[in-house]
Write a protein that holds these residues in place. Structure first.
Motif, PDB file in Angstrom:
ATOM      1  N   ALA A  51       0.868  -1.093  -0.064  1.00 24.07           N
ATOM      2  CA  ALA A  51      -0.116  -0.002   0.088  1.00 24.07           C
ATOM      3  C   ALA A  51       0.906   1.328  -0.062  1.00 24.07           C
ATOM      4  N   SER A  52       0.433   2.296  -0.714  1.00 19.24           N
ATOM      5  CA  SER A  52       1.395   3.446  -0.787  1.00 19.24           C
ATOM      6  C   SER A  52       0.683   4.595  -0.923  1.00 19.24           C
ATOM      7  N   GLY A  53       1.362   5.801  -0.886  1.00 18.56           N
ATOM      8  CA  GLY A  53       1.007   7.174  -0.952  1.00 18.56           C
ATOM      9  C   GLY A  53       1.287   7.723  -2.334  1.00 18.56           C
ATOM     10  N   GLY A  54       0.121   7.943  -3.242  1.00 17.09           N
ATOM     11  CA  GLY A  54       0.474   8.345  -4.479  1.00 17.09           C
ATOM     12  C   GLY A  54       1.093  10.109  -4.588  1.00 17.09           C
ATOM     13  N   ILE A  55       2.069  10.053  -5.393  1.00 18.97           N
ATOM     14  CA  ILE A  55       2.839  11.461  -5.441  1.00 18.97           C
ATOM     15  C   ILE A  55       2.455  11.788  -6.845  1.00 18.97           C
ATOM     16  N   ASN A  56       2.357  11.192  -7.840  1.00 24.14           N
ATOM     17  CA  ASN A  56       2.159  11.509  -9.093  1.00 24.14           C
ATOM     18  C   ASN A  56       0.860  11.969  -9.042  1.00 24.14           C
ATOM     19  N   SER A  57       0.674  13.333  -9.825  1.00 24.97           N
ATOM     20  CA  SER A  57      -0.527  14.007  -9.771  1.00 24.97           C
ATOM     21  C   SER A  57      -1.450  13.390 -10.815  1.00 24.97           C
ATOM     22  N   ASP A  58      -1.055  12.102 -11.700  1.00 22.30           N
ATOM     23  CA  ASP A  58      -2.076  11.173 -12.477  1.00 22.30           C
ATOM     24  C   ASP A  58      -2.780  10.215 -11.575  1.00 22.30           C
ATOM     25  N   PHE A  59      -2.435   9.931 -10.270  1.00 23.69           N
ATOM     26  CA  PHE A  59      -2.773   8.907  -9.463  1.00 23.69           C
ATOM     27  C   PHE A  59      -3.828   9.496  -8.394  1.00 23.69           C
ATOM     28  N   SER A  60      -4.678   8.324  -8.226  1.00 22.20           N
ATOM     29  CA  SER A  60      -5.815   8.800  -7.449  1.00 22.20           C
ATOM     30  C   SER A  60      -5.814   7.397  -6.280  1.00 22.20           C
ATOM     31  N   ALA A 110      16.252  -9.804  -3.157  1.00 23.38           N
ATOM     32  CA  ALA A 110      15.644 -11.045  -4.202  1.00 23.38           C
ATOM     33  C   ALA A 110      16.673 -10.963  -5.363  1.00 23.38           C
ATOM     34  N   HIS A 111      16.630  -9.821  -6.209  1.00 21.03           N
ATOM     35  CA  HIS A 111      17.458  -9.787  -7.032  1.00 21.03           C
ATOM     36  C   HIS A 111      18.997 -10.181  -7.012  1.00 21.03           C
ATOM     37  N   HIS A 112      19.345  -9.680  -5.913  1.00 18.49           N
ATOM     38  CA  HIS A 112      20.829 -10.095  -5.553  1.00 18.49           C
ATOM     39  C   HIS A 112      20.976 -11.702  -5.511  1.00 18.49           C
ATOM     40  N   ALA A 113      19.620 -12.292  -5.238  1.00 15.36           N
ATOM     41  CA  ALA A 113      19.886 -13.695  -4.973  1.00 15.36           C
ATOM     42  C   ALA A 113      19.415 -14.536  -6.251  1.00 15.36           C
ATOM     43  N   GLY A 114      19.095 -13.562  -7.351  1.00 18.41           N
ATOM     44  CA  GLY A 114      18.824 -14.390  -8.686  1.00 18.41           C
ATOM     45  C   GLY A 114      17.207 -14.461  -8.967  1.00 18.41           C
ATOM     46  N   MET A 115      16.436 -13.902  -7.891  1.00 18.57           N
ATOM     47  CA  MET A 115      14.854 -14.206  -8.273  1.00 18.57           C
ATOM     48  C   MET A 115      14.767 -13.021  -9.472  1.00 18.57           C
ATOM     49  N   ARG A 116      13.442 -13.568 -10.139  1.00 18.95           N
ATOM     50  CA  ARG A 116      12.990 -12.676 -10.923  1.00 18.95           C
ATOM     51  C   ARG A 116      11.729 -11.846 -10.246  1.00 18.95           C
ATOM     52  N   VAL A 117      11.670 -10.508 -10.041  1.00 20.56           N
ATOM     53  CA  VAL A 117      11.113  -9.798  -9.259  1.00 20.56           C
ATOM     54  C   VAL A 117       9.975  -8.896 -10.019  1.00 20.56           C
ATOM     55  N   CYS A 118       8.760  -8.796  -9.544  1.00 13.59           N
ATOM     56  CA  CYS A 118       7.898  -7.690 -10.035  1.00 13.59           C
ATOM     57  C   CYS A 118       7.015  -7.321  -8.874  1.00 13.59           C
ATOM     58  N   GLY A 119       6.311  -6.349  -9.085  1.00 13.40           N
ATOM     59  CA  GLY A 119       5.647  -5.526  -8.103  1.00 13.40           C
ATOM     60  C   GLY A 119       4.380  -4.701  -8.459  1.00 13.40           C
ATOM     61  N   VAL A 120       3.604  -4.681  -7.480  1.00 16.16           N
ATOM     62  CA  VAL A 120       2.282  -3.936  -7.530  1.00 16.16           C
ATOM     63  C   VAL A 120       1.802  -3.176  -6.563  1.00 16.16           C
ATOM     64  N   SER A 121       1.773  -1.708  -6.582  1.00 17.02           N
ATOM     65  CA  SER A 121       1.365  -1.025  -5.398  1.00 17.02           C
ATOM     66  C   SER A 121       0.011  -0.219  -5.496  1.00 17.02           C
ATOM     67  N   CYS A 122      -0.744  -0.724  -4.214  1.00 18.24           N
ATOM     68  CA  CYS A 122      -2.199  -0.180  -4.215  1.00 18.24           C
ATOM     69  C   CYS A 122      -1.939   1.275  -3.730  1.00 18.24           C
ATOM     70  N   ILE A 123      -2.199   2.142  -4.659  1.00 21.13           N
ATOM     71  CA  ILE A 123      -2.448   3.596  -4.016  1.00 21.13           C
ATOM     72  C   ILE A 123      -3.528   3.861  -3.122  1.00 21.13           C
ATOM     73  N   THR A 124      -3.310   3.906  -1.838  1.00 20.16           N
ATOM     74  CA  THR A 124      -4.431   4.112  -0.865  1.00 20.16           C
ATOM     75  C   THR A 124      -4.739   5.336  -0.516  1.00 20.16           C
ATOM     76  N   ASN A 125      -3.835   6.251  -0.600  1.00 22.00           N
ATOM     77  CA  ASN A 125      -4.134   7.856  -0.292  1.00 22.00           C
ATOM     78  C   ASN A 125      -3.158   8.597  -1.104  1.00 22.00           C
ATOM     79  N   TYR A 126      -3.536   9.952  -1.091  1.00 23.42           N
ATOM     80  CA  TYR A 126      -2.454  10.908  -1.579  1.00 23.42           C
ATOM     81  C   TYR A 126      -1.584  11.082  -0.356  1.00 23.42           C
ATOM     82  N   ALA A 127      -0.291  11.249  -1.099  1.00 25.50           N
ATOM     83  CA  ALA A 127       0.647  11.576  -0.231  1.00 25.50           C
ATOM     84  C   ALA A 127       0.741  12.977   0.623  1.00 25.50           C
TER      85      ALA A 127
END
Length: 273
Positions: free
Chosen positions: A114-123, A221-238
Motif C-alpha cells: 500500500a502506498s501514497g500517491g505522489i504522481n498527480s495522475d494517481f488517485s 531478491a534480485h541479488h539472489a537471482g530471483m525474478r522480481v515484479c511488484g504492484v502497489s495499491c495507491i491507498t491515499n494521496y501522499a
C-alpha cells in the motif's frame, strides 16, 4: 558461517521440518491486501512465531503467516504480512523472509504494498506496477560481508523488475479492465509518514509513489537471482497533496476496498507467469 546466513539456514531447516513444499512463486501481501490469500488452494499454513529465529510481524493489518498451496496450477507461497524496518528489526531480518522463500525453491517474487500517491495522475484506488525504485533513504540489505551463497558482491540493479513479468502484469490488467499505472516507488524508513516538503523532494527525484516497504526486499531478491515484479495499491494521496492528515486505518481500509480488483489482477498475472 556468516551469522546472517546462519540465521537464515536455521529458519530454513526449521521450515523443512514442517513441510517439503517447493514453491515456484513467492508472493508478499501488503497492508489491507491479506485477503488475497483466500484465493489459494491451501496445502499448509506456518505461523511466523513457529519458525525458530524468524522475525515476527507486528504492523496493523499484517497477520504473520506463510500460506502455501496452488493458484491456477502454480505452486505458490504467500506472506500474509511482512516485516518492516520501522518495527525495530535489523535490515537483514526484514529481507530474511524473501531469502527464505527463495531457498525453499521460489524463483519469482511478486511484491505488493500500500502506498501514497505522489504522481498527480494517481488517485486512491489506483494500482501502480513498479518499473523502478529509489532506495537511497533506507539501509541497503547487502551492506556488510557478502554472502556468496546468495549472490555476488556488486549486483547490477538496471532491471530489478523483470521486463517479461511486467508484460504479463500489463496483459492481466488489460484483460481485467484495470487502468494500470506504472512508475517509480520510493521506500522510506517510517513509521512516521512523510512531511509535505519530503514529498515535494521525492517528486523532484522522480518518485511516483511512496511507502515503508518493498524496495529492500526487491534488492535482496534480485541479488539472489530471483525474478522480481511488484504492484502497489495507491491507498491515499501522499502528505500535502490534498491537505488531509494520514492514518494507518485509512490505508488498511483503502486496501480492503481495492481487494476484489487486486485479486483479479494478481491471479490473472500469476496464471501467465
Amino acid at each position: 558461517m556468516n551469522p546472517i546466513y546462519e540465521k537464515l539456514k536455521t529458519c530454513y531447516d526449521d521450515v523443512r521440518r514442517k513441510t517439503d513444499f517447493v514453491p515456484e512463486i513467492a508472493l508478499v501481501l501488503g497492508s489491507g491486501l491479506g485477503s488475497f490469500a483466500d484465493n489459494i488452494e491451501v496445502e499448509g499454513v506456518i505461523d511466523y512465531r513457529d519458525i525458530e529465529g524468524f522475525p515476527i510481524s507486528t504492523a496493523p493489518g499484517h497477520v504473520g503467516q506463510f500460506i502455501y498451496g496452488t493458484i491456477e496450477g502454480k505452486k505458490i507461497i504467500c506472506m500474509k504480512g511482512r516485516v518492516h524496518y520501522y518495527e525495530g528489526y535489523p535490515i537483514s531480518d526484514v529481507v530474511l523472509p524473501v531469502r527464505l522463500m527463495h531457498l525453499m525453491g521460489a524463483n519469482i517474487l511478486f511484491l505488493t504494498n500500500a502506498s501514497g500517491g505522489i504522481n498527480s495522475d494517481f488517485s486512491p484506488g489506483d494500482f501502480m506496477m513498479l518499473t523502478d525504485h529509489i532506495s537511497s533513504f533506507v539501509p541497503n540489505p547487502l551492506v556488510g560481508e557478502n554472502i556468496p551463497e546468495l549472490g555476488v558482491r556488486f549486483p547490477d540493479m538496471t532491471h530489478v523488475y523483470d521486463l517479461e513479468l511486467c508484460d504479463r502484469i500489463r496483459e492481466s490488467a488489460a484483460e481485467s479492465g484495470i487502468n494500470l499505472k506504472e512508475g517509480t516507488y520510493i521506500q522510506t524508513t517510517g513509521p512516521s509518514y512523510e512531511s509535505p516538503a519530503e514529498i515535494r523532494m521525492f517528486k523532484t527525484l522522480g518518485a511516483d509513489a511512496v511507502g515503508m516497504s518493498t524496495v529492500v526486499e526487491a534488492i535482496a531478491a534480485h541479488h539472489a537471482g530471483m525474478r522480481v515484479c511488484g504492484v502497489s495499491c495507491i491507498t491515499n494521496y501522499a502528505a500535502g497533496i490534498d491537505g488531509k492528515k494520514l492514518g494507518e486505518q485509512e490505508v488498511i481500509d483503502a486496501g480492503k476496498a481495492s481487494a476484489p480488483l487486486f485479486k483479479k489482477l494478481v491471479t490473472n498475472a500469476i496464471k501467465r507467469f
